[in-house]
Design an enzyme around this catalytic site. Sequence first.
Site, PDB file in Angstrom:
ATOM      1  N   ASP A  87       5.364 -38.449 -73.572  1.00 20.12           N
ATOM      2  CA  ASP A  87       4.888 -39.521 -72.678  1.00 20.12           C
ATOM      3  C   ASP A  87       5.889 -40.667 -72.617  1.00 20.12           C
ATOM      4  OD1 ASP A  87       4.352 -40.291 -75.319  1.00 20.12           O
ATOM      5  OD2 ASP A  87       2.295 -40.927 -74.940  1.00 20.12           O
TER       6      ASP A  87
ATOM      7  N   ASP B  14      10.242 -44.087 -77.419  1.00 22.39           N
ATOM      8  CA  ASP B  14      10.361 -45.474 -77.868  1.00 22.39           C
ATOM      9  C   ASP B  14      11.462 -45.514 -78.933  1.00 22.39           C
ATOM     10  OD1 ASP B  14       9.811 -48.139 -78.267  1.00 22.39           O
ATOM     11  OD2 ASP B  14       7.957 -47.837 -79.361  1.00 22.39           O
TER      12      ASP B  14
ATOM     13  N   ARG C 288      -6.174 -43.686 -71.489  1.00 21.80           N
ATOM     14  CA  ARG C 288      -5.370 -42.524 -71.095  1.00 21.80           C
ATOM     15  C   ARG C 288      -5.723 -42.051 -69.694  1.00 21.80           C
ATOM     16  NH1 ARG C 288      -2.783 -40.635 -75.763  1.00 21.80           N
ATOM     17  NH2 ARG C 288      -3.962 -40.703 -77.700  1.00 21.80           N
TER      18      ARG C 288
HETATM   19  P1  IMP Z   1       8.544 -43.151 -81.014  1.00 22.75           P
HETATM   20  O1  IMP Z   1       8.494 -42.176 -82.123  1.00 22.75           O
HETATM   21  O2  IMP Z   1       8.776 -44.546 -81.483  1.00 22.75           O
HETATM   22  O3  IMP Z   1       9.499 -42.762 -79.894  1.00 22.75           O
HETATM   23  O4  IMP Z   1       7.088 -43.237 -80.432  1.00 22.75           O
HETATM   24  C1  IMP Z   1       6.682 -42.493 -79.361  1.00 22.75           C
HETATM   25  C2  IMP Z   1       5.179 -42.567 -79.265  1.00 22.75           C
HETATM   26  O5  IMP Z   1       4.718 -43.916 -79.454  1.00 22.75           O
HETATM   27  C3  IMP Z   1       4.730 -42.168 -77.892  1.00 22.75           C
HETATM   28  O6  IMP Z   1       4.487 -40.793 -77.807  1.00 22.75           O
HETATM   29  C4  IMP Z   1       3.458 -42.967 -77.721  1.00 22.75           C
HETATM   30  O7  IMP Z   1       2.380 -42.249 -78.271  1.00 22.75           O
HETATM   31  C5  IMP Z   1       3.685 -44.223 -78.553  1.00 22.75           C
HETATM   32  N1  IMP Z   1       4.090 -45.386 -77.736  1.00 22.75           N
HETATM   33  C6  IMP Z   1       5.276 -46.026 -77.725  1.00 22.75           C
HETATM   34  N2  IMP Z   1       5.277 -47.056 -76.865  1.00 22.75           N
HETATM   35  C7  IMP Z   1       4.047 -47.072 -76.305  1.00 22.75           C
HETATM   36  C8  IMP Z   1       3.418 -47.895 -75.313  1.00 22.75           C
HETATM   37  O8  IMP Z   1       3.982 -48.864 -74.748  1.00 22.75           O
HETATM   38  N3  IMP Z   1       2.133 -47.570 -75.010  1.00 22.75           N
HETATM   39  C9  IMP Z   1       1.456 -46.531 -75.578  1.00 22.75           C
HETATM   40  N4  IMP Z   1       2.002 -45.740 -76.503  1.00 22.75           N
HETATM   41  C10 IMP Z   1       3.286 -46.002 -76.868  1.00 22.75           C
HETATM   42 MG    MG Z   2       0.433 -42.076 -78.524  1.00 24.29          MG
END
Ligand code: IMP
Ligand code: MG
Length: 183
Positions: free
Chosen positions: A103, A106, A168
């Site tokens: 999705d 980040d 969602r």
């Molecule tokens: P990462 O491991 O930091 O890349 O985190 C990715 C996950 O964090 C995504 O799959 C989302 O579930 C969650 N996430 C990161 N930013 C957001 C946001 O702005 N809204 C909702 N979920 C987020």
């Molecule tokens: Mg999530």
Amino acid sequence: MNNSIEKILFSEEEIREKVTQVGKKISEDYKGKNPVLVGILKGSVIFMADLMRAVDINCKIAFLSARSYGNNSFSSGTVQIGDNLKSSLGEDIEGKDIILVEDILDTAATLYAVREKMKELNPASIKICTFIERNIERKVDLKPDYKCFDIEDGFIVGYGLDYAQNYRNLPYVGILKPEIYTK
Ligand code: IMP
Ligand code: MG
């Protein structure tokens, strides 16, 4: 508009257009192949459902669970992946072309961990398709091969993205009012 939303960032129409483009690109790049789209639960479900219908070559789908946010609006930094990746995928991926469907990218810690674990199952290739990329500096070396949108800051929800499992179902992507997650 849902009253927890400050502003709509990407409308249903814009989303449809971008997802169609990405689906088309994947169809061209994987022509003659039979890729497996692997969605990271739960955030990718809406994107996956639209993306797979925008792909017009033979493809399969699978899902796996991974989470780093818990019920917060910031990453916990530790990534939990379902115990037995092979059985939870329900699909033998050895020798297959894998496209990980996420999705939002980040910190990329989640996808990095998933990709490393997945390599142990000997797929032919692994690429990354994310609905949204947050443009930040990352500690891990991972870039998406396909993406629909970029964002800078702000916590967003909708089109699969949640805050504490809610929102969602919004058909658009919006910025969540800060008072919702700071209260
Ligand atoms: P990462 O491991 O930091 O890349 O985190 C990715 C996950 O964090 C995504 O799959 C989302 O579930 C969650 N996430 C990161 N930013 C957001 C946001 O702005 N809204 C909702 N979920 C987020
Ligand atoms: Mg999530």
